[in-house]
Structure formats: structure tokens, C-alpha cells
Design a protein around this motif. Sequence first.
Motif, PDB file in Angstrom:
ATOM      1  N   VAL B  51       0.846  -1.205   0.000  1.00  0.00           N
ATOM      2  CA  VAL B  51       0.000   0.000   0.000  1.00  0.00           C
ATOM      3  C   VAL B  51       0.875   1.247   0.000  1.00  0.00           C
ATOM      4  CG1 VAL B  51      -1.663   1.331   1.348  1.00  0.00           C
ATOM      5  CG2 VAL B  51      -1.937  -1.141   1.118  1.00  0.00           C
ATOM      6  N   LEU B  52       1.894   1.241   0.846  1.00  0.00           N
ATOM      7  CA  LEU B  52       2.741   2.429   0.995  1.00  0.00           C
ATOM      8  C   LEU B  52       3.421   2.789  -0.324  1.00  0.00           C
ATOM      9  CD1 LEU B  52       3.952   4.553   2.869  1.00  0.00           C
ATOM     10  CD2 LEU B  52       5.724   2.939   3.476  1.00  0.00           C
ATOM     11  N   PHE B  53       3.882   1.794  -1.072  1.00  0.00           N
ATOM     12  CA  PHE B  53       4.606   2.100  -2.311  1.00  0.00           C
ATOM     13  C   PHE B  53       3.733   1.945  -3.555  1.00  0.00           C
ATOM     14  CE2 PHE B  53       7.942   0.807   0.686  1.00  0.00           C
ATOM     15  CZ  PHE B  53       8.642   1.996   0.712  1.00  0.00           C
ATOM     16  N   GLY B  54       2.592   1.252  -3.429  1.00  0.00           N
ATOM     17  CA  GLY B  54       1.797   0.977  -4.620  1.00  0.00           C
ATOM     18  C   GLY B  54       0.587   1.888  -4.767  1.00  0.00           C
ATOM     19  N   ASP B  55      -0.031   2.290  -3.658  1.00  0.00           N
ATOM     20  CA  ASP B  55      -1.221   3.124  -3.721  1.00  0.00           C
ATOM     21  C   ASP B  55      -0.790   4.578  -3.868  1.00  0.00           C
ATOM     22  OD1 ASP B  55      -3.438   4.608  -3.270  1.00  0.00           O
ATOM     23  OD2 ASP B  55      -4.132   3.478  -1.520  1.00  0.00           O
ATOM     24  N   PRO B  56      -1.183   5.240  -4.964  1.00  0.00           N
ATOM     25  CA  PRO B  56      -0.709   6.611  -5.190  1.00  0.00           C
ATOM     26  C   PRO B  56      -1.004   7.543  -4.013  1.00  0.00           C
ATOM     27  CG  PRO B  56      -2.095   5.865  -7.022  1.00  0.00           C
ATOM     28  CD  PRO B  56      -2.071   4.761  -6.027  1.00  0.00           C
ATOM     29  N   LEU B  57      -2.114   7.303  -3.290  1.00  0.00           N
ATOM     30  CA  LEU B  57      -2.441   8.188  -2.164  1.00  0.00           C
ATOM     31  C   LEU B  57      -1.337   8.143  -1.111  1.00  0.00           C
ATOM     32  CD1 LEU B  57      -6.189   7.322  -1.795  1.00  0.00           C
ATOM     33  CD2 LEU B  57      -5.239   9.537  -2.395  1.00  0.00           C
ATOM     34  N   TRP B  58      -0.756   6.972  -0.915  1.00  0.00           N
ATOM     35  CA  TRP B  58       0.312   6.842   0.067  1.00  0.00           C
ATOM     36  C   TRP B  58       1.666   7.116  -0.556  1.00  0.00           C
ATOM     37  CZ3 TRP B  58      -0.237   6.279   5.218  1.00  0.00           C
ATOM     38  CH2 TRP B  58      -1.495   5.884   5.694  1.00  0.00           C
ATOM     39  N   SER B  59       1.885   6.539  -1.755  1.00  0.00           N
ATOM     40  CA  SER B  59       3.231   6.638  -2.317  1.00  0.00           C
ATOM     41  C   SER B  59       3.569   8.080  -2.679  1.00  0.00           C
ATOM     42  CB  SER B  59       3.392   5.713  -3.513  1.00  0.00           C
ATOM     43  OG  SER B  59       2.528   6.094  -4.547  1.00  0.00           O
ATOM     44  N   ASP B  60       2.575   8.857  -3.174  1.00  0.00           N
ATOM     45  CA  ASP B  60       2.872  10.257  -3.492  1.00  0.00           C
ATOM     46  C   ASP B  60       3.351  10.995  -2.254  1.00  0.00           C
ATOM     47  OD1 ASP B  60       2.081   9.685  -5.986  1.00  0.00           O
ATOM     48  OD2 ASP B  60       0.267  10.907  -6.001  1.00  0.00           O
ATOM     49  N   ALA B  61       2.634  10.761  -1.127  1.00  0.00           N
ATOM     50  CA  ALA B  61       3.019  11.430   0.116  1.00  0.00           C
ATOM     51  C   ALA B  61       4.404  10.959   0.556  1.00  0.00           C
ATOM     52  CB  ALA B  61       1.993  11.153   1.210  1.00  0.00           C
ATOM     53  N   PHE B  62       4.654   9.661   0.386  1.00  0.00           N
ATOM     54  CA  PHE B  62       5.950   9.119   0.822  1.00  0.00           C
ATOM     55  C   PHE B  62       7.090   9.702  -0.003  1.00  0.00           C
ATOM     56  CE2 PHE B  62       9.392   6.055   0.572  1.00  0.00           C
ATOM     57  CZ  PHE B  62       9.664   5.851   1.906  1.00  0.00           C
ATOM     58  N   TRP B  63       6.939   9.679  -1.341  1.00  0.00           N
ATOM     59  CA  TRP B  63       8.035  10.189  -2.177  1.00  0.00           C
ATOM     60  C   TRP B  63       8.216  11.684  -1.992  1.00  0.00           C
ATOM     61  CZ3 TRP B  63      10.917   6.442  -2.950  1.00  0.00           C
ATOM     62  CH2 TRP B  63      10.454   5.181  -3.353  1.00  0.00           C
ATOM     63  N   ASN B  64       7.093  12.400  -1.783  1.00  0.00           N
ATOM     64  CA  ASN B  64       7.205  13.835  -1.503  1.00  0.00           C
ATOM     65  C   ASN B  64       8.029  14.057  -0.238  1.00  0.00           C
ATOM     66  OD1 ASN B  64       6.503  16.694  -1.426  1.00  0.00           O
ATOM     67  ND2 ASN B  64       5.091  16.133   0.204  1.00  0.00           N
ATOM     68  N   ALA B  65       7.708  13.267   0.816  1.00  0.00           N
ATOM     69  CA  ALA B  65       8.425  13.426   2.081  1.00  0.00           C
ATOM     70  C   ALA B  65       9.893  13.043   1.906  1.00  0.00           C
ATOM     71  CB  ALA B  65       7.780  12.564   3.167  1.00  0.00           C
ATOM     72  N   LEU B  66      10.148  11.974   1.164  1.00  0.00           N
ATOM     73  CA  LEU B  66      11.535  11.544   0.978  1.00  0.00           C
ATOM     74  C   LEU B  66      12.307  12.597   0.182  1.00  0.00           C
ATOM     75  CD1 LEU B  66      13.627   9.337   1.396  1.00  0.00           C
ATOM     76  CD2 LEU B  66      12.894   8.312  -0.752  1.00  0.00           C
ATOM     77  N   GLY B  67      11.663  13.129  -0.883  1.00  0.00           N
ATOM     78  CA  GLY B  67      12.308  14.160  -1.686  1.00  0.00           C
ATOM     79  C   GLY B  67      12.643  15.387  -0.844  1.00  0.00           C
ATOM     80  N   ASN B  68      11.676  15.801  -0.019  1.00  0.00           N
ATOM     81  CA  ASN B  68      11.917  16.953   0.853  1.00  0.00           C
ATOM     82  C   ASN B  68      13.056  16.659   1.823  1.00  0.00           C
ATOM     83  OD1 ASN B  68       9.895  18.436  -0.288  1.00  0.00           O
ATOM     84  ND2 ASN B  68       8.354  17.870   1.232  1.00  0.00           N
ATOM     85  N   ASN B  69      13.068  15.422   2.324  1.00  0.00           N
ATOM     86  CA  ASN B  69      14.100  15.039   3.277  1.00  0.00           C
ATOM     87  C   ASN B  69      15.487  15.114   2.635  1.00  0.00           C
ATOM     88  OD1 ASN B  69      13.213  12.724   5.852  1.00  0.00           O
ATOM     89  ND2 ASN B  69      14.703  14.343   5.874  1.00  0.00           N
ATOM     90  N   ILE B  70      15.555  14.658   1.369  1.00  0.00           N
ATOM     91  CA  ILE B  70      16.842  14.686   0.669  1.00  0.00           C
ATOM     92  C   ILE B  70      17.287  16.134   0.479  1.00  0.00           C
ATOM     93  CG2 ILE B  70      17.945  14.183  -1.551  1.00  0.00           C
ATOM     94  CD1 ILE B  70      16.265  11.591  -1.589  1.00  0.00           C
ATOM     95  N   TRP B  71      16.346  16.998   0.112  1.00  0.00           N
ATOM     96  CA  TRP B  71      16.681  18.412  -0.057  1.00  0.00           C
ATOM     97  C   TRP B  71      17.160  19.014   1.274  1.00  0.00           C
ATOM     98  CZ3 TRP B  71      18.334  21.647  -3.308  1.00  0.00           C
ATOM     99  CH2 TRP B  71      18.198  23.030  -3.130  1.00  0.00           C
ATOM    100  N   PHE B  72      16.476  18.651   2.348  1.00  0.00           N
ATOM    101  CA  PHE B  72      16.845  19.113   3.689  1.00  0.00           C
ATOM    102  C   PHE B  72      18.294  18.705   3.993  1.00  0.00           C
ATOM    103  CE2 PHE B  72      16.149  18.987   8.424  1.00  0.00           C
ATOM    104  CZ  PHE B  72      15.615  20.245   8.559  1.00  0.00           C
ATOM    105  N   PHE B  73      18.633  17.466   3.616  1.00  0.00           N
ATOM    106  CA  PHE B  73      19.984  16.937   3.842  1.00  0.00           C
ATOM    107  C   PHE B  73      20.997  17.649   2.948  1.00  0.00           C
ATOM    108  CE2 PHE B  73      23.057  13.496   2.546  1.00  0.00           C
ATOM    109  CZ  PHE B  73      23.812  13.532   3.704  1.00  0.00           C
ATOM    110  N   VAL B  74      20.624  17.865   1.677  1.00  0.00           N
ATOM    111  CA  VAL B  74      21.538  18.515   0.734  1.00  0.00           C
ATOM    112  C   VAL B  74      21.906  19.910   1.231  1.00  0.00           C
ATOM    113  CG1 VAL B  74      21.657  19.523  -1.577  1.00  0.00           C
ATOM    114  CG2 VAL B  74      20.862  17.176  -1.283  1.00  0.00           C
TER     115      VAL B  74
END
Lengths: 418, 300
Positions: B51-74
Motif C-alpha cells: 500500500v505504501l509504495f503501490g497506492d498513489p495516495l500513500w506513495s505520493d506522500a511518501f516520495w514527496n516526504a523523501l524528496g523533501n528530506n533529501i533536499w533538507f539533507f543537501v
Amino acid sequence: MTTVFRIALLGSTLLAGVAQAQEPVTLTIESWRNDDLAIWQDTLIPAFEAQHPDINVEFAPTAPAEYNAALNSKLQAGSAGDLITCRPFDASLELFNQGHLADLTDLPGIANFSDVAKSAWQTDDAAATFCVPMASVIHGFIYNKTAFDELGLTEPTTVDEFYAVLDALKADGTYIPMAMGANDQWEAATMGYQNIGPNYWKGEEGRQALIAGTQKLTDPQWVAPFEQLARWKDYLGDGFEAQTYPDSQNLFTLGRAAIYPSGSWEISVFNPQVDFEMGAFPPPVQAAGDTCYISDHTDIGIGMNAATPNPEAARTFLDWVASPEFANLYGNALPGFFPLSNGEVTLEDPLAQEFISWRDECESTIRSTYAILSRGTPNLENETWNASANVMRGTEAPVDAAARLQQGLDSWYTAAPQ
Amino acid sequence: MAAPKVRWHIAVFLAPAVLVYTAIMIIPLFGTLNLALYGEEGFRGFQNFRVLFGDPLWSDAFWNALGNNIWFFVIHMLVQNPIGVLLAALLASPRLRFAAAYRTAIFVPTILSFVIVGFVWKLILSPLWGIAPSMLGAIGLKGLFAPWLGQEGSALTTLALISVWQFVGIPMMLIYAALLSIPDEVLEAAEMDGITGWALFRKVQLPLILPAIGIISILTFVGNFNAFDLIYVSQGALAGPDFATDILGTFLYRTFFGFQLQLGDPNMGAAIATAMFLIILAGVCLYLFGVQRRLRRYQF
């Protein structure tokens, strides 16, 4: 070493003190209303304890934003208080279904409430009631009467008049026309969308149709409130994108903003702070003579922790909360929280009287996202916060926001067959 | 022939750390991993992850959070650590006066609570009562001011820079210590060979402090991917505007504990926590096996 010994002595003395004082039962109330601490301690609890000297009551509030999360964890861990202040609808229903809230259907005082008042804290078939309704809040616009008089403005009743007033305030420039910020998101949703929305979706009619599936959030009457929010943008203060809820409150109470879209719960907060006269008007209707609809939202109830060690005392307290005596004390101690009891309640605050008078002129409804439609993931209420803030900031078009909400709702909700 | 003596002291000396670490770290960790495999109806294998990686409702939020996290780290890697190295190099310079005063002043924010830092910066940057707009106004740059925390494009970067402001003292201190541990003889020998100034730093000092920079990078990585407090304090659990500042920590909090009318979902929350754990584990492994072992250490 001596210090340790002293602390041990002190500790044992304290413990002995507690042991001796354990005769009367102590009930603890969980609540998110930390603003009400003084009212509970000075007015409500003493009134109850005077009649029931064998029961002590303690009011132990948590910050509003953390309340639900904190309460859920405490209930699961078995450390929650005896009495639980209930959020309306699904949040409390879920707690009841999980067995954390006790069934209060047979509490004698429950008879003092109408079906509408009870509906926020009942199972879908209305067979079981699990919280005693305490109060509702009414949405509307609070305004700075002194500023209006200064500029010769009058309360608007239609949408066109509303924008005429805003334009006049903007042209004058002394005041920020409207105080609202996008930072906390719920301001735009609760005090914007849910405030003006009922006039467009016709209150209960639209809300029930949405639940029944005969209307969609993409229908014009559900998109229109978003279009209004998008128009509000021009009348908000500089940098409203980063303005928080307390910022908005301060802008208004300091007399820098003229109109504050909000609700009756602010009355008790604002009264001691403002040095100008306040007035209030209901959400403006589309054309003169239209029926007006207001959001008269059943917002707060109180129930019993099913795991309380003192169920008898807790029921005694709840029965008192259901009495007209409590309704009068509470309604006047907290002007703006309107008691739901059928008993006669006399309010003294003029602004509270103004708000409650709309119940006679307009049709009442509750917030559209609270009942049934926020049971799934994504949560419609939380999505509405985000969508309203986006629309107000102008980063998402009203139709797109509405389409996104409907899509999220469709992903888990199917209306029950008629 | 006597049997080899059992060396009990090893077990005895290891016991306290092993026991405490197991009780408060390892058991809860496995508890989380286990929780992620269950749902309301009971055991459901890897369904939560599907569900977390396959359902767009969850995966969009997850990838958005991960992307933001990477930017925060960069941002931290690009701003915090170079500034930390620079400050350390300045502090280590023998000609600098009042070095102790600067060192203390720069380090102080590190010991402040996130909550205080969040509130103070929110006030400074407030378009209504903040001092940032009036200070910019005083030098005629009022036009540059924007409600940074309220705009999707700038909110996350602003928060990352606030975090940099708070934590720049840590890389500074670690590198300062590494610089001080370089013996004077080495530096003097380099000077004899005609290497001074910037060349001295680049050719002699920098290679010697690389291990410290490596440690700082990995600390920054773990800290950033576990971050939560600053975002929660200044933007709330919904990480506005429009989830522009949502990082894995706030996403986990919303899911696990619930928010407003959304009830908490411990199982999905545990699935997110497991994903965070794996991301951090992968990052740390990459560092340990890819970088750490290739660093040359010098003994004096």
C-alpha cells in the motif's frame, strides 16, 4: 547521602498524605480546551463539588492540536482520565467502537437533549449514545464596530454588499479588511469554507446529499465557496501566507483588522482583550431575500472512559453535566459555546445573543466533512484544510481542489444504496 | 592439557551496554518491524508496504516526504558543513583574537531546544510582527522580504537554513578539535617547503581532517532523516504549505498518531518507520563500506 535521606523522608510524608486523603473519589477530565481551565476550576467544578462533597473533580487539558493523538495513546496504555471530552462524530465513534468510551444511553440526563444534539455522539443507527452533548459553536463574521462606524459602513447581508464593504475598507487603508492566515490551514477550511459554504450547498440538504452520493464535491454549489476563498486573497494582510491563527486573532483584537471570519468560540477569548465594540454578522447570502444557512456545529461533548475505576461517580458527574443547571453555568461562563440542552438557558453576553439569534432566522447545519465522510484515508477534513489553504494562497484552482477532494473521497467512500 | 580458561571478564564488561541497548533499542526496533506486518484483521505480510509504495495516495506522500528530506539533507551538506569547516579553520588560526568568545557564541544555539529555535525564528520571520521585514527595510531592501515560511517554494529551504543556524556549531567543534590535533611540526615542515595559506589548508590540513568530515556527514545524514521537531513546531503536523515541508518524520507522526479527525494507524506508521530505518541503514552502510574504509588515517 543526607540529601537522599531527606528526599526519601519527604516522599514518604507526601505518600502518607495522599493515602489519608483518598476517602473521596477523584475524577480526572481529559480535554483539549486548555483555554477553559479557569472556568472549570473557579465555576463549574466548585458548583458540582458543593452538591457532591464525596467526589473531587480535576480538569486536566492537553493542547488542542495534540489532544486526539495524546488521548488515543493514553486510552490504549490505560492511563487516560475517568471522563473524556468528546470530539464530535467519527473520532469519538471510533473510540466507542474500540471499547474506550462507555455506553451512556441509559443515563437519565440524556433525555434533556434533542436528536440533532445527540447525533454527533451516537452510533449510525442512533441505538447507543456515548457522550453527553455540551455545546455547539456558530460560525459567522465578527467585526470591529468602531471601525465600521468610523467609515460609515453597515453589516453586509449579501455577497455583493460584503465585497463592497471589503473594497471600502481596502480603499480607506486604515484597517486590514480581513484577518485570516494560511499558515495553520484549518483557518481557511473551518472559518472560511465551512463558514460560508452552507449558503451555497443549502445546509443540511447539501450535506445529506453528499453523504447519500447524489451530490459531488465537484458540483457548482461545492466549488463556489472555494471560489469565494480565492477572491478573499486580495483583502488579507501582507504575508498572510505565513500568518498563523494567533496572528489573526491578535490582528483583530489589536484593532488592526476590521473583519474576522470566525465563530462564536472567540467571544470568550476576545471579550477581555478588545477595547472597541464588536459586532457580528452571519455569512452573507448570494441574493437579497435568500434563505440563510449557518454552521451551528455540535462541537463538544463529554463521555466516560470505559476503563474508569469509578463508574458510579463518573455517571453522577455526567448526569449533572446533562442538567439545565450546568447548561446555564457553562453557557454564561463561556459565551460563544451554546448549550445544547432543551432546558431554558439565558445568555447575558450581547455578542453571544447576536450569534444565537441567527438560529431563529437561518437554517442550521453542521460542518460538512465531520459526519461519516472523514472515516477513511485520505481524511476528507484534513484534505479540506490543505485544499482551502491552497485555494486561498492562489496555488490551486478552485475546480482542481474540488476535483482532488472528490477523487480522494471516491477512493474509499461509496454511498449506502438508497 | 588444561582447557582454555573461560574469560568471564569479557562477558561481564560487555553486559551493561548489551543489556541496556537491547532493552531500549533492539527490542523496540524489532517490535516496530513486527508491527508493520500486521493490520486490523491480523497478520498481513508485506501488504502495508505494498500500500505504501503501490497506492498513489500513500506513495505520493511518501516520495514527496523523501524528496523533501533529501533536499533538507543537501542544504545541510552544502551549507552547514562547509561553513563549519570554514569557522573551524578561522578559529584554529593562531592570529585570531577572542577565539573562545566566538566559539561559545556560535555553539550556544546547539544547546537550545528545537521548540525555542522554531518559535524565535517564526517570530523573526513573521510578516506581521517580525524584525526581519523592518531590518531589511532599514537598509532599503524591504522589497526582498517575502513570507518565506508560507510559500511553497521557499518554506523548506528556510527551515533547513534555520536548522543549519542552530547546528553549525557541531561540525565546527569537531573539525576544530581535529585541526588542533595536527602537530605543529607537520605544519612547520610544510611551511619550510614553501606551502602556506590556502595551499597549506588544502594540501596538509584538509586531508588530515577528512575522517572528521566523514563522521560529521554521517551524523548529519542520520540527524536529518530522523528530523521532526523543527518542522512540527513551526509548520504543524500537516507540514504546510501544501506539504512543501513534509519530511519522513512528520509523515510518520501524522500516520502513526493520527491528526485532527484522522485516527492513528500504528501499522502503517510502523511501515513508514521501517522504511525510514532501511533508508538510514542503507545510507550508513554506504558510508561505512564505501567511504570509511578508504579514508587514510595518519598517526603522529
